[in-house]
Design a protein around this motif. Structure first.
Motif, PDB file in Angstrom:
ATOM      1  N   GLU A 445       0.853  -1.197   0.000  1.00 32.27           N
ATOM      2  CA  GLU A 445       0.000   0.000   0.000  1.00 32.27           C
ATOM      3  C   GLU A 445       0.887   1.244   0.000  1.00 32.27           C
ATOM      4  N   VAL A 446       0.777   2.025  -1.061  1.00 32.40           N
ATOM      5  CA  VAL A 446       1.552   3.268  -1.126  1.00 32.40           C
ATOM      6  C   VAL A 446       0.626   4.417  -0.744  1.00 32.40           C
ATOM      7  N   SER A 447       0.946   5.085   0.322  1.00 34.26           N
ATOM      8  CA  SER A 447       0.068   6.146   0.818  1.00 34.26           C
ATOM      9  C   SER A 447       0.070   7.358  -0.116  1.00 34.26           C
ATOM     10  N   GLY A 448      -1.076   8.006  -0.189  1.00 31.06           N
ATOM     11  CA  GLY A 448      -1.187   9.231  -0.983  1.00 31.06           C
ATOM     12  C   GLY A 448      -0.280  10.328  -0.465  1.00 31.06           C
ATOM     13  N   THR A 449       0.062  10.285   0.798  1.00 29.72           N
ATOM     14  CA  THR A 449       0.948  11.322   1.337  1.00 29.72           C
ATOM     15  C   THR A 449       2.369  11.141   0.814  1.00 29.72           C
ATOM     16  N   LEU A 450       2.676   9.925   0.350  1.00 26.42           N
ATOM     17  CA  LEU A 450       4.024   9.644  -0.162  1.00 26.42           C
ATOM     18  C   LEU A 450       4.099   9.911  -1.663  1.00 26.42           C
ATOM     19  N   SER A 451       3.069   9.471  -2.386  1.00 26.51           N
ATOM     20  CA  SER A 451       3.116   9.603  -3.844  1.00 26.51           C
ATOM     21  C   SER A 451       1.724   9.854  -4.404  1.00 26.51           C
ATOM     22  N   TYR A 452       1.638  10.852  -5.278  1.00 21.90           N
ATOM     23  CA  TYR A 452       0.334  11.170  -5.881  1.00 21.90           C
ATOM     24  C   TYR A 452       0.040  10.270  -7.072  1.00 21.90           C
ATOM     25  N   SER A 453       1.063  10.127  -7.938  1.00 23.03           N
ATOM     26  CA  SER A 453       0.827   9.272  -9.113  1.00 23.03           C
ATOM     27  C   SER A 453       2.100   8.552  -9.543  1.00 23.03           C
ATOM     28  N   GLY A 454       2.840   8.057  -8.550  1.00 22.24           N
ATOM     29  CA  GLY A 454       4.001   7.222  -8.870  1.00 22.24           C
ATOM     30  C   GLY A 454       5.339   7.928  -8.679  1.00 22.24           C
ATOM     31  N   GLU A 455       5.310   9.251  -8.398  1.00 15.83           N
ATOM     32  CA  GLU A 455       6.576   9.981  -8.195  1.00 15.83           C
ATOM     33  C   GLU A 455       7.096   9.716  -6.773  1.00 15.83           C
ATOM     34  N   ASN A 456       8.336  10.114  -6.522  1.00 15.72           N
ATOM     35  CA  ASN A 456       8.871  10.111  -5.154  1.00 15.72           C
ATOM     36  C   ASN A 456       9.124   8.710  -4.586  1.00 15.72           C
ATOM     37  N   LEU A 457       9.312   7.740  -5.458  1.00 20.59           N
ATOM     38  CA  LEU A 457       9.513   6.377  -4.933  1.00 20.59           C
ATOM     39  C   LEU A 457      10.908   5.818  -5.273  1.00 20.59           C
ATOM     40  N   GLN A 458      11.780   6.680  -5.827  1.00 17.94           N
ATOM     41  CA  GLN A 458      13.121   6.214  -6.230  1.00 17.94           C
ATOM     42  C   GLN A 458      13.902   5.688  -5.026  1.00 17.94           C
ATOM     43  N   GLN A 459      13.570   6.212  -3.843  1.00 17.73           N
ATOM     44  CA  GLN A 459      14.258   5.767  -2.620  1.00 17.73           C
ATOM     45  C   GLN A 459      14.112   4.261  -2.378  1.00 17.73           C
ATOM     46  N   TYR A 460      13.163   3.634  -3.064  1.00 23.62           N
ATOM     47  CA  TYR A 460      12.942   2.188  -2.850  1.00 23.62           C
ATOM     48  C   TYR A 460      13.600   1.332  -3.928  1.00 23.62           C
ATOM     49  N   ARG A 461      14.350   1.982  -4.835  1.00 23.88           N
ATOM     50  CA  ARG A 461      15.026   1.248  -5.912  1.00 23.88           C
ATOM     51  C   ARG A 461      15.896   0.140  -5.300  1.00 23.88           C
ATOM     52  N   GLY A 462      15.747  -1.055  -5.799  1.00 26.13           N
ATOM     53  CA  GLY A 462      16.578  -2.167  -5.330  1.00 26.13           C
ATOM     54  C   GLY A 462      16.081  -2.792  -4.029  1.00 26.13           C
ATOM     55  N   GLN A 463      15.165  -2.130  -3.338  1.00 27.29           N
ATOM     56  CA  GLN A 463      14.678  -2.679  -2.056  1.00 27.29           C
ATOM     57  C   GLN A 463      13.759  -3.889  -2.317  1.00 27.29           C
ATOM     58  N   ILE A 464      13.928  -4.898  -1.494  1.00 25.78           N
ATOM     59  CA  ILE A 464      13.087  -6.095  -1.665  1.00 25.78           C
ATOM     60  C   ILE A 464      11.812  -5.964  -0.827  1.00 25.78           C
ATOM     61  N   PHE A 465      10.699  -6.236  -1.456  1.00 20.68           N
ATOM     62  CA  PHE A 465       9.422  -6.279  -0.725  1.00 20.68           C
ATOM     63  C   PHE A 465       8.902  -7.701  -0.810  1.00 20.68           C
ATOM     64  N   ASP A 466       8.991  -8.419   0.296  1.00 20.69           N
ATOM     65  CA  ASP A 466       8.517  -9.805   0.260  1.00 20.69           C
ATOM     66  C   ASP A 466       7.450 -10.069   1.317  1.00 20.69           C
ATOM     67  N   ILE A 467       6.983  -8.994   1.962  1.00 21.41           N
ATOM     68  CA  ILE A 467       5.895  -9.180   2.946  1.00 21.41           C
ATOM     69  C   ILE A 467       4.640  -8.517   2.412  1.00 21.41           C
ATOM     70  N   ASN A 468       3.625  -9.313   2.286  1.00 24.96           N
ATOM     71  CA  ASN A 468       2.365  -8.799   1.739  1.00 24.96           C
ATOM     72  C   ASN A 468       1.777  -7.721   2.652  1.00 24.96           C
ATOM     73  N   ASP A 469       1.068  -6.770   2.045  1.00 19.40           N
ATOM     74  CA  ASP A 469       0.346  -5.734   2.790  1.00 19.40           C
ATOM     75  C   ASP A 469       1.213  -4.764   3.578  1.00 19.40           C
ATOM     76  N   THR A 470       2.488  -4.606   3.150  1.00 17.69           N
ATOM     77  CA  THR A 470       3.325  -3.579   3.762  1.00 17.69           C
ATOM     78  C   THR A 470       2.726  -2.218   3.451  1.00 17.69           C
ATOM     79  N   ILE A 471       2.831  -1.293   4.420  1.00 15.39           N
ATOM     80  CA  ILE A 471       2.310   0.070   4.182  1.00 15.39           C
ATOM     81  C   ILE A 471       3.492   1.026   4.054  1.00 15.39           C
ATOM     82  N   LEU A 472       3.517   1.781   2.979  1.00 13.55           N
ATOM     83  CA  LEU A 472       4.542   2.819   2.827  1.00 13.55           C
ATOM     84  C   LEU A 472       3.900   4.190   3.020  1.00 13.55           C
ATOM     85  N   GLU A 473       4.326   4.895   4.038  1.00 12.47           N
ATOM     86  CA  GLU A 473       3.745   6.237   4.310  1.00 12.47           C
ATOM     87  C   GLU A 473       4.704   7.305   3.855  1.00 12.47           C
TER      88      GLU A 473
END
Ligand code: UTP
Length: 473
Positions: A445-473
């Protein structure tokens, strides 16, 4: 007060008084007062006439001989696979937002009967890991946009409620500290309500001993509500030039979407609408098209099978612009047309199951089949009054912009589960596009406070997400 009784009896509504003599003095006064409030607004005679006209209109529409065509190229654009144009529109839209020229109108006056929640739809928790409600998701998008522009101007948010939704909605915002928006940037205003009729469109229903059954007058009630609540004056005071209008029940709605606003600004459209591609010829959605050369929304039932299935030179359905009730208006257009729209909009009938008070038994009767008519105005009925050269339609990707919440959990479609999945899928796809390593079957779940339409997520480049339903604020 006897004249009130006479007014209604003269319009064949004597059944409303069958139990009158059994009521206490207080109840009698209450009933008459409630009836007066309605007849001061619209006479019972006019109400019956409007209902009869609406019934006749539904018959005329079935036999319409109008010429239906797809929108001309000069009105129809797409951002699907068209990044360059999208960026150009976004820039223009963000500029307008920065200058404080954009306001948002939210339609949240519906009763959400199909969803069946006791609260207004905007308070609904679609089951996201964060358990945010639709209102919160939308508020956060506004917050994020304000952050993106960094402008000193807040985005004014006008929230249309109705008698059944107003109090709970306002309280909900208060209890949640307006989701970190400023209280002053939010304006609640009510749309009107209308009494309900029996299936012949002749008799009004009592909802209790002392009240008629009333329901909101449809999403087209927006225009009258704007006039009655002086929204235009407010727009002028605030120097608003562009209005983004959307429905509360679309979790993917890009509130105050700069791309859409920029699109309208670029082509100088006074009224614009977003569309998604119709899934297939049989999908039962309203289609944005022209009728005798004028822009309109046509119900699927009004289009012949042959026309529904017709294909254009690109291999797509000719009539593919599915209406998602997401519109742009220039304030200039409101200045020119708002009064005219209010004076000329027709009513449509919706046959519904209407619980009613039965004076004979003194009880509420709950029908299992439709037993009555509610009158509604449709927001798109004003489209034909706009010159086609001033009307634009922007085709957008369904999975990015449209996941309506209409039906209860567990139903076949457009339910809390489909809304949740659409929201989670979109955020997860943004993360992947930004180079994050999201494992199969994992949704984030990507919070609207973090990204409006996909921007501002470069900080997660290369990061592994293997847990379902993680929340990114
Ligand atoms: P719908 O027509 O789907 O109605 O509304 P609804 O109230 O959500 O659900 P049902 O039909 O009772 O199950 C589409 C949008 O228009 C708004 C709703 O709040 C929703 O955002 N709307 C509808 C109004 O604001 N006022 C109305 O009178 C009707």
């Amino acid at each position: 007060m006897t004249y009130i009784k006479e007014t209604y009896v003269d319009s064949n509504q004597q059944h409303l008084f069958e139990h009158f003599d059994d009521l206490t003095d207080v109840e009698q006064t209450e009933l008459l007062n409630n009836l007066k409030v309605i007849s001061d607004r619209i006479s019972p005679h006019k109400l019956v006439e409007d209902c009869q006209n609406a019934i006749a209109l539904s018959e005329t529409n079935k036999h319409s001989t109008s010429v239906i065509s797809s929108l001309p190229e000069s009105s129809y654009y797409s951002i699907i696979g068209n990044k360059k144009e999208e960026e150009e529109y976004r820039k223009l839209g963000l500029e307008a937002i920065s200058k404080g020229e954009v306001a948002v109108i939210l339609m949240a006056g519906g009763q959400g009967t199909r969803l069946g929640s006791s609260q207004p739809k905007g308070c609904y928790d679609i089951g996201l890991p964060s358990h945010k409600s639709l209102f919160q998701i939308q508020a956060e998008k506004i917050l994020r946009l304000q952050q993106l522009t960094g402008s000193k101007h807040d985005i004014p948010w006008y929230i249309m409620t109705s008698k059944p939704t107003r109090q709970t909605t306002e309280q909900y915002f208060k209890d949640n500290s307006y989701f970190n928006l400023k209280k002053s940037q939010i304006t609640f205003f009510n749309q009107g309500t209308l009494p309900a009729f029996d299936l012949n469109g002749e008799k009004l229903y009592l909802g209790s001993k002392t009240e008629l059954v009333e329901s909101p007058d449809g999403n087209g009630g927006l225009y009258r509500a704007m006039v009655e609540n002086n929204l235009l004056e407010d727009f002028h005071k605030k120097n608003i030039k562009h209005v983004y209008m959307y429905c509360v029940d679309n979790v993917l709605s890009k509130v105050a979407d700069p791309v859409f606003i920029g699109f309208a600004i670029k082509y100088n459209f006074k009224l614009a609408t977003k569309a998604v591609r119709k899934r297939d010829a049989a999908e039962s959605v309203g289609i944005i098209a022209t009728k005798d050369g004028k822009p309109c929304v046509i119900e699927y039932s009004e289009i012949s099978q042959e026309l529904s299935e017709a294909i254009d030179e690109t291999g797509l359905l000719k009539l593919r612009a599915a209406n998602i009730v997401n519109h742009y208006y220039s304030v200039e257009l409101f200045d020119q047309q708002l009064t005219n729209w209010c004076d000329n909009m027709v009513y449509h009938i919706a046959k519904k199951k209407i619980p009613y008070f039965d004076p004979k038994t003194g009880k509420i009767s709950k029908p299992t089949e439709p037993n009555g008519i509610k009158l509604e105005q449709f927001i798109f009925d004003v489209f034909p009054s706009v010159n086609i050269k001033d009307f634009g339609c922007l085709e957008v990707e369904r999975s990015h912009e449209f996941a309506p919440l209409k039906n209860a959990s567990g139903s076949a479609n457009d339910n809390p589960e489909t809304s949740r999945t659409a929201y989670m899928n979109l955020g997860t796809s943004w993360l992947k596009d930004s180079g994050a390593d999201v494992k199969d079957n994992v949704l984030v779940e990507v919070s609207g406070t973090l990204s409006y339409s996909g921007e501002n997520l470069q900080q997660y480049r290369g990061q592994i997400f293997d847990i379902n339903d993680t929340i990114l604020e």
